[in-house]
Write a protein that holds these residues in place. Sequence first.
Motif, PDB file in Angstrom:
ATOM      1  N   VAL A  62       0.854  -1.187   0.000  1.00  0.00           N
ATOM      2  CA  VAL A  62       0.000   0.000   0.000  1.00  0.00           C
ATOM      3  C   VAL A  62       0.891   1.237   0.000  1.00  0.00           C
ATOM      4  O   VAL A  62       1.781   1.371   0.840  1.00  0.00           O
ATOM      5  N   ASP A  65      -1.465   7.443  -3.090  1.00  0.00           N
ATOM      6  CA  ASP A  65      -1.753   7.529  -4.520  1.00  0.00           C
ATOM      7  C   ASP A  65      -0.852   8.517  -5.246  1.00  0.00           C
ATOM      8  O   ASP A  65      -0.613   8.381  -6.438  1.00  0.00           O
ATOM      9  N   ASN A  95      -9.292   2.676   6.105  1.00  0.00           N
ATOM     10  CA  ASN A  95     -10.002   3.542   5.164  1.00  0.00           C
ATOM     11  C   ASN A  95     -10.710   2.645   4.134  1.00  0.00           C
ATOM     12  O   ASN A  95     -10.446   1.441   4.064  1.00  0.00           O
ATOM     13  N   ASP A  97     -10.354   2.070   1.016  1.00  0.00           N
ATOM     14  CA  ASP A  97      -9.482   1.323   0.100  1.00  0.00           C
ATOM     15  C   ASP A  97      -8.951   0.058   0.759  1.00  0.00           C
ATOM     16  O   ASP A  97      -8.862  -0.994   0.133  1.00  0.00           O
ATOM     17  N   LYS A 133     -11.376   7.932   0.699  1.00  0.00           N
ATOM     18  CA  LYS A 133     -11.351   6.900  -0.341  1.00  0.00           C
ATOM     19  C   LYS A 133     -10.468   7.362  -1.503  1.00  0.00           C
ATOM     20  O   LYS A 133     -10.406   8.557  -1.791  1.00  0.00           O
ATOM     21  N   HIS A 134      -9.786   6.431  -2.119  1.00  0.00           N
ATOM     22  CA  HIS A 134      -8.871   6.663  -3.250  1.00  0.00           C
ATOM     23  C   HIS A 134      -7.585   7.374  -2.847  1.00  0.00           C
ATOM     24  O   HIS A 134      -6.923   7.977  -3.685  1.00  0.00           O
TER      25      HIS A 134
END
Length: 155
Positions: A62, A65, A95, A97, A133-134
């Motif tokens: 992870v 982004d 979260n 994701d 999110k994202h």
Amino acid sequence: MRRNPRTGKPQAIDASWGLEPWEPEGKPFKFIRSEGRTFPHQRCLVPASEFQVTNGERKFRVTLDDGNFFYLAGIWRPSSGERDVSYAIITIEANPDIFFYQERQGAVLLRRQNMAWLDLTQPESELLQPMPKHSFLIEETGPRGIADRQRMLAL
């Protein structure tokens, strides 16, 4: 990274991951849940560019982004006897994701939040929150079995 207890200045140190248990018969721990607790003392930051999550036999990497590094919120304890300075990472609800893979995650702090965590200048309730999110890119890193591949093809 922590505040030096003598000078009060930020300091990068080597520390062992995992704290001794609170109770005599307890087990050492590497993570500590944030819910129902406050962390007014001995806060630290663990710099990271990624972390790992697992789901069964599958492993995932992870990252943010945007590719930036970040910090994981933690607490530290001073050395005692033969035990070096040590730390544990504070966990929060995952979260959106990450929730697909596991229910909890380390509390991620962006670089702009690092001093707010160390200096207690922003409420914990604001800092120890899941990212929107994202916010993360998730990539599988561990091998999958044939059964997993076949299940994916069947979908």
